[in-house]
Design a protein around this motif. Structure first.
Motif, PDB file in Angstrom:
ATOM      1  N   UNK A   6      21.079 130.893  15.496  1.00 55.79           N
ATOM      2  CA  UNK A   6      20.633 129.566  15.915  1.00 55.79           C
ATOM      3  C   UNK A   6      21.406 129.131  17.153  1.00 55.79           C
ATOM      4  N   UNK A   7      21.685 130.105  18.023  1.00 53.34           N
ATOM      5  CA  UNK A   7      22.394 129.780  19.259  1.00 53.34           C
ATOM      6  C   UNK A   7      21.608 130.322  20.453  1.00 53.34           C
ATOM      7  N   UNK A   8      21.773 129.668  21.582  1.00 53.79           N
ATOM      8  CA  UNK A   8      21.209 130.134  22.850  1.00 53.79           C
ATOM      9  C   UNK A   8      22.369 130.327  23.818  1.00 53.79           C
ATOM     10  N   UNK A   9      22.184 131.227  24.764  1.00 56.44           N
ATOM     11  CA  UNK A   9      23.261 131.573  25.701  1.00 56.44           C
ATOM     12  C   UNK A   9      22.761 131.392  27.127  1.00 56.44           C
ATOM     13  N   UNK A  10      23.545 130.683  27.939  1.00 56.57           N
ATOM     14  CA  UNK A  10      23.179 130.471  29.345  1.00 56.57           C
ATOM     15  C   UNK A  10      24.390 130.746  30.227  1.00 56.57           C
ATOM     16  N   UNK A  11      24.238 131.664  31.161  1.00 61.77           N
ATOM     17  CA  UNK A  11      25.278 131.895  32.170  1.00 61.77           C
ATOM     18  C   UNK A  11      24.675 132.628  33.365  1.00 61.77           C
ATOM     19  N   UNK A  12      25.437 132.794  34.427  1.00 62.49           N
ATOM     20  CA  UNK A  12      24.906 133.258  35.705  1.00 62.49           C
ATOM     21  C   UNK A  12      24.528 134.736  35.713  1.00 62.49           C
ATOM     22  N   UNK A  13      25.021 135.528  34.760  1.00 67.81           N
ATOM     23  CA  UNK A  13      24.702 136.954  34.761  1.00 67.81           C
ATOM     24  C   UNK A  13      23.368 137.274  34.083  1.00 67.81           C
ATOM     25  N   UNK A  14      22.706 136.275  33.515  1.00 68.85           N
ATOM     26  CA  UNK A  14      21.383 136.498  32.943  1.00 68.85           C
ATOM     27  C   UNK A  14      20.354 136.568  34.064  1.00 68.85           C
ATOM     28  N   UNK A  15      19.314 137.358  33.857  1.00 73.04           N
ATOM     29  CA  UNK A  15      18.218 137.381  34.817  1.00 73.04           C
ATOM     30  C   UNK A  15      17.429 136.076  34.699  1.00 73.04           C
ATOM     31  N   UNK A  16      16.574 135.816  35.675  1.00 75.25           N
ATOM     32  CA  UNK A  16      15.745 134.602  35.630  1.00 75.25           C
ATOM     33  C   UNK A  16      14.889 134.592  34.372  1.00 75.25           C
ATOM     34  N   UNK A  17      14.390 135.752  34.029  1.00 77.32           N
ATOM     35  CA  UNK A  17      13.546 135.864  32.840  1.00 77.32           C
ATOM     36  C   UNK A  17      14.340 135.532  31.578  1.00 77.32           C
ATOM     37  N   UNK A  18      15.544 136.099  31.485  1.00 74.29           N
ATOM     38  CA  UNK A  18      16.384 135.848  30.317  1.00 74.29           C
ATOM     39  C   UNK A  18      16.786 134.368  30.230  1.00 74.29           C
ATOM     40  N   UNK A  19      17.104 133.776  31.382  1.00 77.43           N
ATOM     41  CA  UNK A  19      17.457 132.351  31.386  1.00 77.43           C
ATOM     42  C   UNK A  19      16.284 131.495  30.911  1.00 77.43           C
ATOM     43  N   UNK A  20      15.085 131.877  31.334  1.00 75.93           N
ATOM     44  CA  UNK A  20      13.909 131.107  30.945  1.00 75.93           C
ATOM     45  C   UNK A  20      13.677 131.176  29.433  1.00 75.93           C
ATOM     46  N   UNK A  21      13.905 132.344  28.863  1.00 76.30           N
ATOM     47  CA  UNK A  21      13.771 132.486  27.409  1.00 76.30           C
ATOM     48  C   UNK A  21      14.746 131.556  26.699  1.00 76.30           C
ATOM     49  N   UNK A  22      16.000 131.575  27.152  1.00 70.20           N
ATOM     50  CA  UNK A  22      17.015 130.731  26.524  1.00 70.20           C
ATOM     51  C   UNK A  22      16.688 129.249  26.722  1.00 70.20           C
ATOM     52  N   UNK A  23      16.268 128.886  27.927  1.00 71.00           N
ATOM     53  CA  UNK A  23      15.890 127.498  28.215  1.00 71.00           C
ATOM     54  C   UNK A  23      14.769 127.052  27.278  1.00 71.00           C
ATOM     55  N   UNK A  24      13.789 127.927  27.075  1.00 70.91           N
ATOM     56  CA  UNK A  24      12.642 127.590  26.226  1.00 70.91           C
ATOM     57  C   UNK A  24      13.071 127.366  24.786  1.00 70.91           C
TER      58      UNK A  24
END
Length: 805
Positions: free
Chosen positions: A341-359
């Motif tokens: 039940x956690x999401x991860x956001x940092x600069x080494x994620x790709x745009x796609x990965x960041x979008x998944x986490x954001x969603x």
């Protein structure tokens, strides 16, 4: 004509458009236009179609109706930014003297950023005969199919494209549709699950050991992301493919999926100090807290207990760490506590990965957001608490515009969203601790380590004595013996040096030539890999030369040891040990961090060598020797806070030793063994350091008693940047004269940056010291001079409370 009006911020980089615009809402869009949604509008005299963010709506407007343009379309089905976060964006704009659009972009992930595609669609094939020749000409093009605006602009070369499109739209001949490129922008995950959940024996197939592992895993955890299962079980995708062929599993594609895993971490009983801290954070009416706990005092356990409390209240939490390398460790602990039940956001994620986490966060599918600085802007729906671990770290200050301070932003968020913020560290920044003295933040202290574990023994090594003994290496005799003893006991070692590369610089001993970057005013650093010289500012490289290009001598040598040099030396001194290096050069992606972390945690690495990232919260109980190879490296930097940074770094690095049941030893190597800062850090005496440093800061007018503002002008034209810097200084000097006279402001003349040229751009600094009394008026003046209009061929960077002067 309109019953509703929308105030919007245009997505434009120009300073001249940094204002709020009003548009009319046609009847068909009244139910769609909402605060926090993006819309498309005609902007400017040429009627360019651009997008904008709605920041408010109103039924009245004091602008003449004949000057109001209509909103063309609404991009989003739901608001992508909450009203409270728009309020925060406005505060960021004023606090850090940036543009509206800069502040708004902090809150929108790259894959749903402002830029989107406009589709032009012919609506009425039996078009009106009143169209003029140009409109007919364009319509013949459009009748060939639906056109993206970008493509249409390439086909239709006329300057009147936008007016013609608007005219055709008004005549209801075409539709202008806002459309996200879902084929590319929407990220998917591949999930696998068992087709039938039945006893192992009932699967009538020949099962390999790896296939059995997968079946058992899916029986325990259910539907799982393929990446997760291949990583957790160390199996290849081909094993999964074979199970699919055997009709044991099914694979499906979804936009995103939050996986549920069982909690694995056992409940840990809090000690008295931890319990008091937890209860105070939860029950106090205060919004902001400083949790000052010695290294190894169990601050993370306090964080998790507080987060669990807010999780039980159905609220989300944000957990920030200063370094990407720490997300691996934090995620590891948090997954054991909170499942997936956690999401991860940092600069080494790709745009796609960041979008998944954001969603996942946006759709309220997670309870905890873990990440580095940018995670503060995650789209949480009901925020309970923000926790900022190692709050003293510089990485919480943005180095790009807007140059925000995450600590300040988090505290402001806590008040706007009616949530709480906890700042945790063993070495608080002076600014933060001073806020506790002024009763702006509540102080909580944990003075002992978990289970009363002993603090490590601190040893100061005077390296001048090593030279007298004939030891010319960077490793002292005492440190060498301690490393050897730890290795003999199957224990681990961490060595810290705040310098990347193999050597600090390359020089000719005959004529004094120093190898420098052609594009920056810095010396090049030698790197063993590739036998090359690298600039640590622009990244350009050169081949290493053995002959001086100035005098032709072969007396080219490397000076000043870096982490690569230490790595080579340690491998020579301890050839049977496994040695790894952790710095920016060796950690190219998150996988590198994870591999080093997991291998060191499992004991596969004996000695870990690295830069500052090693000082930030790593918890390895088998580490018994820590060596700080050059304590003077930061102490002698030309910054007003170098003493503070030295104290923090030495204390934090030292805290990596003796965190388990085994006794730890720390060796601080220095040529200034009697230095007050080094001795205060050795004795872990924060209060002594704090009192002495605050006296000096007050006497010499440095933060937290004054604000330091840096305006940096940047240009490829050296003469122009110097000229503009002088002109702006003269203009500023006149406008702040009253502040100077009343001694609430000090204005310094423009000077070249410490590193004048970087990547072929010249930089000129202007520094101001300002009291809180005049700060707001000063910022208005600075905006009028530097931010209201674009300065041709000049970039402007403004930093509030910079660390350098």
């Amino acid at each position: 004509m309109y019953n509703l009006f929308a105030q919007v911020i245009i997505n434009n980089n120009s300073k001249s458009t940094d204002q709020i615009y009003t548009y009319g809402v046609i009847n068909e869009l009244e139910n769609k236009v909402q605060t926090g949604k993006r819309v498309t509008v005609n902007f400017g005299r040429n009627k360019h179609i651009v997008d904008a963010l709605v920041i408010s709506t109103s039924g009245v407007c004091n602008i003449p109706l004949n000057k109001i343009k209509p909103i063309i379309d609404v991009i989003d089905d739901k608001p992508i930014i909450k009203e409270e976060m728009i309020k925060l964006a406005f505060w960021i704009r004023e606090r850090y003297i940036c543009k509206y659009s800069d502040a708004i972009r902090l809150m929108i992930p790259a894959m749903i950023k402002y830029e989107h595609k406009i589709i032009i669609k012919v609506k009425n094939i039996d078009f009106n005969s009143t169209l003029n020749s140009k409109e007919n000409e364009l319509l013949e093009v459009l009748k060939k199919g639906d056109f993206e605006l970008v493509k249409l602009k390439k086909i239709y070369k006329g300057n009147d494209l936008y007016p013609l499109l608007e005219s055709l739209k008004d005549k209801k001949v075409i539709e202008i549709i806002s459309k996200e490129n879902t084929d590319k922008n929407v990220a998917h995950e591949r999930l696998i699950s068992l087709k039938e959940d039945k006893p192992i024996d009932e699967y009538n197939i020949k099962k390999t050991p790896k296939q059995l592992k997968i079946i058992n895993y899916l029986k325990e955890y259910g539907k799982t992301n393929i990446k997760t299962i291949t990583k957790d079980l160390n199996v290849s995708a081909s094993v999964i493919k074979n199970l699919e062929k055997k009709d044991v599993i099914s694979i499906e594609f979804v936009l995103y999926q939050t996986e549920e895993k069982k909690k694995k971490e056992k409940f840990i009983e809090l000690n008295n100090e931890q319990r008091i801290a937890c209860n105070t954070i939860i029950s106090s009416d205060d919004r902001a807290f400083l949790l000052h706990g010695v290294t190894g005092s169990g601050k993370t356990e306090v964080y998790m207990n507080v987060i669990e409390h807010f999780q039980n209240m159905n609220k989300q939490s944000i957990m920030l760490v200063p370094e990407i390398s720490l997300t691996t460790q934090t995620i590891d602990r948090f997954k054991k506590r909170f499942g997936n039940k956690i999401a991860v956001i940092h600069s080494r994620l790709s745009k796609k990965e960041k979008f998944i986490q954001w969603s996942k966060i946006y759709n309220r599918e997670v309870d905890v957001v873990v990440g580095a600085r940018s995670a503060i802007f995650a789209p949480v729906q009901d925020l309970g608490i923000i926790i900022i671990d190692e709050e003293h770290e510089d990485s919480y200050k943005s180095s790009t515009s807007p140059k925000y301070d995450t600590i300040e932003v988090a505290i402001k968020m806590a008040y706007i969203l009616k949530s709480k913020v906890v700042l945790g560290t063993a070495t608080p920044s002076l600014n933060t601790y001073y806020m506790t003295i002024k009763n702006q933040i509540k102080l909580l202290e944990i003075k002992s380590r978990v289970n009363n574990t002993m603090m490590p023994k601190m040893n100061i090594i005077d390296m001048s004595n090593e030279l007298d003994k004939g030891n010319n290496t960077i490793i002292s005799e005492e440190l060498y013996e301690s490393i050897k003893l730890s290795l003999n006991k199957k224990e681990q070692v961490i060595l810290f040096l705040n310098k990347r590369g193999y050597s600090g610089f390359v020089s000719c001993k005959k004529c004094g030539y120093v190898a420098k970057c052609d594009h920056c005013d810095v010396s090049l650093t030698y790197h063993v890999k590739g036998n090359m010289l690298r600039c640590h500012y622009c990244g350009r490289t050169k081949s290493m030369t053995n002959v001086c290009p100035t005098c032709g001598s072969d007396k080219i040598e490397q000076f000043g040891a870096g982490t690569q040099h230490v790595e080579k030396l340690i491998k020579h001194l301890f050839p049977s040990s496994t040695v790894e290096r952790m710095d920016v050069d060796s950690m190219k992606n998150l996988e590198n961090y994870e591999n080093i972390y997991n291998n060191f945690k499992s004991g596969e690495i004996d000695i870990l060598i690295g830069t500052q990232m090693l000082a930030k919260g790593f918890d390895f109980p088998n580490v018994t020797t820590v060596g700080v190879l050059s304590a003077d490296a930061i102490l002698n930097l030309p910054f007003f806070n170098s003493s503070e940074k030295t104290f923090q770094l030495l204390t934090q690095v030292s805290g990596r030793a003796g965190r388990g049941s085994k006794k730890g030893n720390v060796y601080i190597q220095t040529y200034e063994s009697n230095n007050f800062i080094i001795n205060a850090a050795t004795n872990n005496d924060y209060k002594l350091f704090l009192n002495e440093e605050l006296k000096l800061r007050k006497e010499f007018a440095f933060p937290p008693f004054i604000n330091i503002i840096n305006i940096c002008l940047i240009s490829r034209n050296e003469g122009l940047v110097s000229k503009i810097a002088r002109e702006k200084y003269d203009e500023l000097k006149i406008l702040v004269q009253d502040m100077v006279t009343e001694r609430s402001l000090l204005l310094y003349r423009p000077v070249p940056h410490n590193i004048y040229k970087v990547n072929d751009e010249y930089r000129v600094n202007l520094f101001i010291k300002a009291s809180n009394y005049c700060l707001n008026n000063l910022k208005k003046i600075l905006r009028s001079i530097y931010m209201d209009k674009d300065i041709e061929h000049i970039k402007v960077s403004i930093n509030i409370n910079t660390d350098t002067i």
